[in-house]
Design a protein around this motif. Structure first.
Motif: not given
Length: 431
Positions: A100-101, A104, A106, A145, A157, A159
């Motif tokens: 996820i890190n 996110k 991006r 995302h 939100d 994922i």
């Protein structure tokens, strides 16, 4: 010669066609991989869209059953409304928080696609991005995302992370039939090549057959009148004081001898081509073969001031061969060695026993033969470049030697002498 030509054409035909087919199949495999990758990206994005549609119809995300996405769709899902958070069970090789890190963060390099969707209820544009992320063990995932609003104005939100198929998985599941297709094409091309090349060399084969028949006929026709000329030249009564006439007679007899040797060589090859060579195979002493060949050329070598050395081992096994033909082969090699050696050089004649065979060798230290010419010295009427051209040699001796060695199931080869010159080796198997 025809067989060698046929093999070369077959190798060229198969190389060209199979390289072309291999290139086409590689392109097909690459297209398949690209299509599978696109399908997996769309699959991950569609799962995200499906979850977003479900959330429109539920009042609380805690009522969602996200475990089904892990079990049925092999994807991990997390949804948050800012107050509570719901996730499917952990089953990925890499902890989901690490993936996820990456999503996110991006990073532009990780973004595979980015799509904006305008919501009907409020006209707000939501952005859905698909990322490519890497796990701890190098495994790869697709991650979506998406931040979106429901009809009641709540913001979510979402994922979604789905594993990316490995290259081996794609090849095994979607391209496993390619090797079978390649082998089938190889078999088909071999069959086609065999038929097409067979037909294409037919004119060459017919021309060579006609040429051999002409040489055989011409040799027979020339043999008789040449013998008459030679006999009459030998019996001419010439005044011994007439040195000019004596010289002319000598030249006539030398030319008759040269023509006679040429005709004998041509008749030998014609007989070999027709399969008429009869071999008188008997057990023979190797040292006797060597000594007789050495004695035949010892005086010729001495006249040119060339040292002809004979190397004989202590004992040899009996060799089954046609003594006359083997002596002829050794004579051809010794004659060549003496012709192309310079005064004060040496020539080695000998034999050595190897596993299941005996190897005769003739080593000279003359001008040698270039690598290009080595491939052609056994061709008929090939005399090499001007440095090796000799008016007494017509380029038939080595061809005859090769035919005789083949009839003994043996092999003849040429290589460079370490300090210059040529080394001919004849391998004859013990029968």
């Amino acid at each position: 010669m025809i067989n060698k030509l046929r093999k070369k054409l077959m190798v060229m035909f198969l190389s060209f066609t199979m390289l072309s087919f291999t290139a086409i199949m590689l392109l097909m495999a690459n297209n398949t991989i690209v299509e599978i990758r696109d399908t997996e990206i769309n699959y991950t994005a569609n799962i995200a869209d499906s979850i977003a549609e479900q959330i429109q119809n539920v009042s609380d995300i805690e009522n969602l059953n996200l475990s089904i996405y892990s079990i049925k769709f092999q994807c991990w899902v997390s949804i948050s409304d800012g107050i509570s958070k719901q996730s499917s069970p952990e089953y990925l090789k890499t902890p989901s928080n690490l993936l996820i890190n990456q999503i996110k963060s991006r990073s532009e390099k990780s973004i595979l696609s980015e799509e904006g969707v305008t919501e009907e209820n409020n006209g707000k544009e939501n952005i859905q991005t698909v990322h490519s992320v890497v796990g701890l063990k190098g495994e790869k995932y697709y991650g979506v995302h998406s931040i979106f609003n429901t009809n009641d104005g709540s913001e979510y939100d979402l994922i979604v992370i789905c594993p990316k198929s490995t290259l081996w998985h794609v090849m095994r599941n979607y391209c496993s039939w390619y090797p079978l297709l390649w082998l089938a094409l190889l078999a088909l091309m071999y069959l086609m090549g065999h038929i097409l090349i067979g037909k294409s060399v037919q004119p060459v084969k017919a021309a060579m057959k006609s040429q051999k028949e002409f040489i055989a006929s011409a040799s027979h026709e020339l043999k008789a009148p040449l013998a008459v000329i030679q006999v009459n030249a030998e019996t001419l009564h010439i005044d011994k004081s007439d040195t000019a006439s004596i010289q002319k007679q000598k030249i006539m007899l030398e030319e008759c001898m040269r023509m006679s040797n040429l005709i004998k060589s041509m008749l030998s090859l014609a007989s070999s081509d027709a399969g008429n060579w009869k071999m008188d195979i008997r057990e023979n002493d190797v040292d006797t073969l060597l000594i007789e060949a050495w004695e035949m050329f010892l005086e010729t070598a001495r006249q040119k001031n060339i040292r002809l050395n004979l190397n004989i081992e202590e004992s040899y096994s009996k060799l089954s061969c046609d003594k006359e033909r083997m002596t002829q082969v050794l004579g051809i090699l010794l004659d060549n060695a003496i012709t192309y050696s310079k005064p004060h050089q040496s020539i080695e004649l000998g034999a050595k026993v190897q596993t299941k065979q005996i190897v005769f060798y003739v080593v000279d230290h003359g001008c040698g033969i270039t690598d290009t010419e080595k491939e052609r010295v056994f061709e008929r009427f090939y005399s090499g470049d001007s440095s090796r051209a000799d008016t007494n040699h017509y380029g038939l001796g080595l061809s005859i030697a090769q035919e005789i060695v083949k009839l003994h199931q043996g092999n003849i080869k040429l290589k460079d002498t370490s300090d210059g010159g040529c080394t001919f080796e004849i391998s004859i198997p013990f029968m």
